[in-house]
Design a protein around this motif. Structure first.
Motif, mmCIF file in Angstrom:
data_model
loop_
_atom_site.group_PDB
_atom_site.id
_atom_site.type_symbol
_atom_site.label_atom_id
_atom_site.label_comp_id
_atom_site.label_asym_id
_atom_site.label_seq_id
_atom_site.Cartn_x
_atom_site.Cartn_y
_atom_site.Cartn_z
ATOM 1 N N PRO A 173 0.806 -1.227 0.000
ATOM 2 C CA PRO A 173 0.000 0.000 0.000
ATOM 3 C C PRO A 173 0.835 1.271 0.000
ATOM 4 C CG PRO A 173 -0.001 -0.991 2.177
ATOM 5 C CD PRO A 173 0.717 -1.951 1.288
ATOM 6 N N LYS A 174 2.164 1.142 0.229
ATOM 7 C CA LYS A 174 3.043 2.313 0.227
ATOM 8 C C LYS A 174 4.313 2.007 -0.558
ATOM 9 C CE LYS A 174 1.634 4.000 4.807
ATOM 10 N NZ LYS A 174 2.120 4.299 6.182
ATOM 11 N N LYS A 175 4.816 3.016 -1.269
ATOM 12 C CA LYS A 175 6.037 2.839 -2.037
ATOM 13 C C LYS A 175 7.217 2.509 -1.128
ATOM 14 C CE LYS A 175 8.903 5.052 -5.563
ATOM 15 N NZ LYS A 175 9.146 6.276 -6.370
ATOM 16 N N SER A 176 7.242 3.117 0.055
ATOM 17 C CA SER A 176 8.359 2.873 0.978
ATOM 18 C C SER A 176 8.408 1.412 1.408
ATOM 19 C CB SER A 176 8.236 3.777 2.209
ATOM 20 O OG SER A 176 7.016 3.529 2.892
ATOM 21 N N LEU A 177 7.226 0.795 1.609
ATOM 22 C CA LEU A 177 7.187 -0.620 1.979
ATOM 23 C C LEU A 177 7.665 -1.499 0.831
ATOM 24 C CD1 LEU A 177 3.753 -0.809 3.865
ATOM 25 C CD2 LEU A 177 6.051 -0.804 4.867
ATOM 26 N N LEU A 178 7.307 -1.121 -0.388
ATOM 27 C CA LEU A 178 7.769 -1.870 -1.558
ATOM 28 C C LEU A 178 9.289 -1.781 -1.679
ATOM 29 C CD1 LEU A 178 7.354 -3.421 -4.209
ATOM 30 C CD2 LEU A 178 6.967 -1.206 -5.338
ATOM 31 N N GLU A 179 9.828 -0.584 -1.528
ATOM 32 C CA GLU A 179 11.278 -0.421 -1.642
ATOM 33 C C GLU A 179 12.016 -1.208 -0.576
ATOM 34 O OE1 GLU A 179 11.624 3.795 -1.467
ATOM 35 O OE2 GLU A 179 11.275 4.077 -3.628
ATOM 36 N N GLU A 180 11.457 -1.217 0.631
ATOM 37 C CA GLU A 180 12.065 -1.986 1.719
ATOM 38 C C GLU A 180 12.058 -3.479 1.384
ATOM 39 O OE1 GLU A 180 10.878 -3.071 6.294
ATOM 40 O OE2 GLU A 180 10.419 -1.050 5.567
ATOM 41 N N HIS A 181 10.954 -3.948 0.826
ATOM 42 C CA HIS A 181 10.851 -5.364 0.462
ATOM 43 C C HIS A 181 11.833 -5.707 -0.663
ATOM 44 C CE1 HIS A 181 9.077 -9.285 -0.271
ATOM 45 N NE2 HIS A 181 8.953 -8.984 -1.552
ATOM 46 N N LEU A 182 11.944 -4.850 -1.664
ATOM 47 C CA LEU A 182 12.860 -5.109 -2.774
ATOM 48 C C LEU A 182 14.309 -5.136 -2.286
ATOM 49 C CD1 LEU A 182 11.233 -2.949 -5.596
ATOM 50 C CD2 LEU A 182 11.067 -5.425 -5.257
ATOM 51 N N HIS A 183 14.614 -4.279 -1.309
ATOM 52 C CA HIS A 183 15.950 -4.305 -0.705
ATOM 53 C C HIS A 183 16.212 -5.644 -0.031
ATOM 54 C CE1 HIS A 183 19.557 -3.080 1.432
ATOM 55 N NE2 HIS A 183 18.995 -3.491 2.554
ATOM 56 N N ARG A 184 15.192 -6.170 0.678
ATOM 57 C CA ARG A 184 15.352 -7.472 1.333
ATOM 58 C C ARG A 184 15.547 -8.576 0.304
ATOM 59 N NH1 ARG A 184 11.144 -5.732 4.850
ATOM 60 N NH2 ARG A 184 9.661 -7.023 3.720
ATOM 61 N N LEU A 185 14.863 -8.473 -0.835
ATOM 62 C CA LEU A 185 15.030 -9.476 -1.889
ATOM 63 C C LEU A 185 16.454 -9.459 -2.429
ATOM 64 C CD1 LEU A 185 11.705 -9.225 -3.949
ATOM 65 C CD2 LEU A 185 12.353 -10.951 -2.255
#
Length: 650
Positions: free
Chosen positions: A237-249
């Motif tokens: 629901p937020k771009k910041s959460l997506l970016e955090e997840h992509l960093h973890r990937l």
């Protein structure tokens, strides 16, 4: 929103009572939608709510409520909210693909852990460039903010609709539904898909998404069926959460145990044995240290170790129920004209040992532990390094006990599992799995076993999630899910309570009354499998294992050849204390040697030159802390031995 005020002489519409999660009750006119209720409670709640649970059933927010109900509003913070959110994203993915590639046939598109996928049947091969185009189209659909609308259909109308479109996969899904099933479709814009739902109110709720990759997938996971193209994605629901997840990937890729296993020379998977791992010398050091720890802890907790054969005859597996309930996962062979199976589990062997002599109630509980090699047939498409293999070593134990000892033994196992995981710094959560559809034994026995596990968990104050129908075929179980440094969870430890196997194998003990009685049995593992646990540790520590596990604990680095004699003396002193040490005798600059040792993630590097030789010291470098200064050799040895013995995870 219409509200009622009590006025004398005025007639009013009947109201419904809505009980919220906190126990409070609100009154609304019949026909009020769940989204309107959420807005009445709080505009922010209405903005963040994705789906509601009405009387325990997940329901679209557009649904209108006409009777007294218990309502819970779910956001992305809940697991169910995440699943609805990402399943809605899979519908947007399918809509985008059909817009860009007309004629593409749709299979299924569920939410999965941390994302979603959709399977497509098309002659088009999806490339990375096309994924970018599909993602752009998905963002366009999101901006269009198309409402998700539910339509219920008769079976005949649903079959007619999808037959006209040539959607054979949807027709097959409809044919498999029970006669009494409600068949529904969801529509957003021009797109419509067979789906039980629910979904978010509109595509505009999805905000931030990313398509990750494409893979092949057999329809329904059956290799006899057609290979489809599966597009994986994730959404937040937020771009910041997506970016955090992509960093973890990205971090997960860096930590991939398959990559590190090759770089650190720990293990390999060869073409000659797909799914059958080869452990190299350094990998054997790592697993031997884990097994040494396992042996020590089991001796401390009163277990006796056993070893049972890898191959046993068909009659045993028929008696245990594996032949009927687990045959598709087993390997078979013929010996002396008879049918034999390679064991997929260790438990039948333990029961044969128990049954080999008479037991008194005074002996119980009997705790048998086994590091047993098992083989299970896994499809080639699901094999994954050490995480999913076809042969592995289970750290099994089987406990035979009196009925009155059950709770204490389960609590003891819970404590042991907790002690194990604390050594590695793992947090974990617990899940309780109940009777599956395909199971042995009466409902009464299952209810007793399940309630006993619940009592043990509650006695230790452990919160737990219930997985309905996910138990083993012979009993309910407690599963321990580890959380690694990236927040990923791995199911490892298991406790299974079993009233069935002692009955099937006619296991007995002589009670105080001199009569034979039936013992109760616990199956349990802590690591789960040694191979998988090695893979988890490799990714958790990114290959930088704590000193007690590191295949090489110390690298001695002489500055020049004239320091070689002193370097050998240092190596000898370390080796005398069973420290795993190597000497880098190459004619290379010391900075190069340091970089090489750090690349191999060796905990300590000892640089020796003129000053160190004269002082009987070493210049200590730690792989992550850098230069620690000069220390006397004896002091370094004592400090490192202490670090190893205490199993520090640094």
């Amino acid at each position: 929103m219409k509200f009622s005020l009590i006025k004398k002489g005025v007639s009013y519409k009947p109201m419904i009572n809505v009980t919220l999660k906190d126990g409070s009750v609100r009154r609304y006119e019949p026909g009020t939608s769940l989204l309107e209720m959420a807005f009445d409670i709080s505009p922010r709640l209405a903005k963040e709510t994705l789906v509601a649970k009405v009387n325990g059933k997940l329901t679209d927010l557009n649904e209108k409520i006409n009777q007294d109900s218990a309502v819970e509003f779910l956001t992305f913070d809940s697991d169910e909210g995440k699943d609805v959110f990402r399943h809605s994203a899979s519908h947007v993915l399918a809509q985008a693909v059909q817009r860009l590639f007309p004629g593409t046939k749709l299979a299924i598109g569920p939410a999965i852990a941390n994302g979603f996928y959709y399977d497509f049947d098309t002659a088009q091969s999806f490339t990375p460039e096309q994924l970018e185009k599909i993602e752009t189209e998905m963002n366009k659909i999101i901006k269009e903010d198309l409402p998700f609308s539910r339509v219920e259909l008769s079976r005949e109308d649903a079959l007619r609709k999808f037959n006209e479109r040539g959607e054979q996969y949807k027709i097959e899904l409809i044919d498999d539904l029970p006669e009494e099933a409600v068949i529904s479709c969801y529509q957003q814009g021009e797109f419509e898909d067979l789906c039980a739902g629910p979904h978010v109110p509109s595509t505009g709720r999805l905000k931030a998404l990313k398509l990750l990759n494409v893979a092949g997938a057999y329809w329904r996971g059956d290799e006899r069926n057609k290979m489809l193209q599966r597009i994986y994605g994730t959404a937040f629901p937020k771009k910041s959460l997506l970016e955090e997840h992509l960093h973890r990937l990205e971090e997960a890729k860096r930590r991939d145990h398959r990559k590190l296993g090759a770089e650190l020379d720990l293990f390999s998977i060869q073409e000659e044995g797909p799914g059958f791992p080869f452990f190299h010398p350094k990998g054997m050091i790592l697993r031997n240290e884990l097994e040494k720890f396992w042996h020590q802890e089991h001796k401390k907790h009163g277990y006796d170790e056993i070893r049972t054969p890898v191959i046993l005859n068909r009659a045993l597996w028929e008696q245990s129920g594996h032949w009927d309930h687990y045959r598709e996962n087993m390997y078979f062979t013929r010996i002396d004209e008879g049918d034999y199976a390679i064991k997929p589990m260790n438990c039948p062997g333990s029961m044969l040992i128990y049954r080999s002599r008479l037991h008194s109630y005074r002996e119980l509980p009997i705790r048998m532990a086994e590091l047993g090699l098992v083989h299970r047939h896994e499809l080639s498409g699901v094999l994954h390094g050490l995480m999913r293999v076809r042969c592995f070593t289970q750290d099994d134990a089987h406990i035979f006990m009196l009925p009155g000892q059950i709770k204490d033994e389960i609590v003891s196992v819970i404590d042991m599992v907790n002690d194990f995981y604390q050594v590695f710094g793992f947090k974990y959560h617990v899940e309780l799995s109940t009777k599956p559809e395909k199971a042995m034994g009466s409902d009464e026995i299952w209810e007793l076993a399940t309630s006993t596990l619940q009592e043990a968990l509650e006695a230790r104050g452990l919160p737990y999630k219930v997985n309905e129908g996910d138990g083993a075929f012979y009993g309910p179980k407690i599963d321990f899910h580890l959380e690694d440094c990236l927040g990923r969870t791995w199911q490892c430890g298991t406790i299974q309570l079993d009233f069935q196997m002692p009955e099937l194998f006619d296991l007995t003990y002589v009670g105080e009354d001199g009569q034979k009685h039936r013992p109760v049995m616990i199956h349990r593992v802590v690591f789960g499998s040694i191979e998988r646990f090695v893979g988890i540790l490799t990714e958790h520590f990114a290959g930088a294992f704590p000193a007690w596990l590191a295949p090489v604990q110390v690298k001695v680095l002489p500055i020049t050849d004239r320091h070689m004699e002193y370097a050998h003396k240092v190596v000898e002193k370390l080796a005398q204390r069973d420290i795993r040490v190597e000497l880098d005798a190459r004619n290379e600059k010391v900075n190069y040697k340091i970089r090489e040792a750090q690349a191999q993630k060796i905990p300590y590097m000892l640089v020796v030159g003129d000053r160190e030789a004269e002082a009987g010291a070493v210049a200590v470098r730690h792989r992550s802390q850098g230069d620690l200064g000069a220390v006397q050799v004896e002091q370094f040895v004592e400090d490192l031995v202490q670090e190893i013995n205490s199993k520090e995870c640094k």
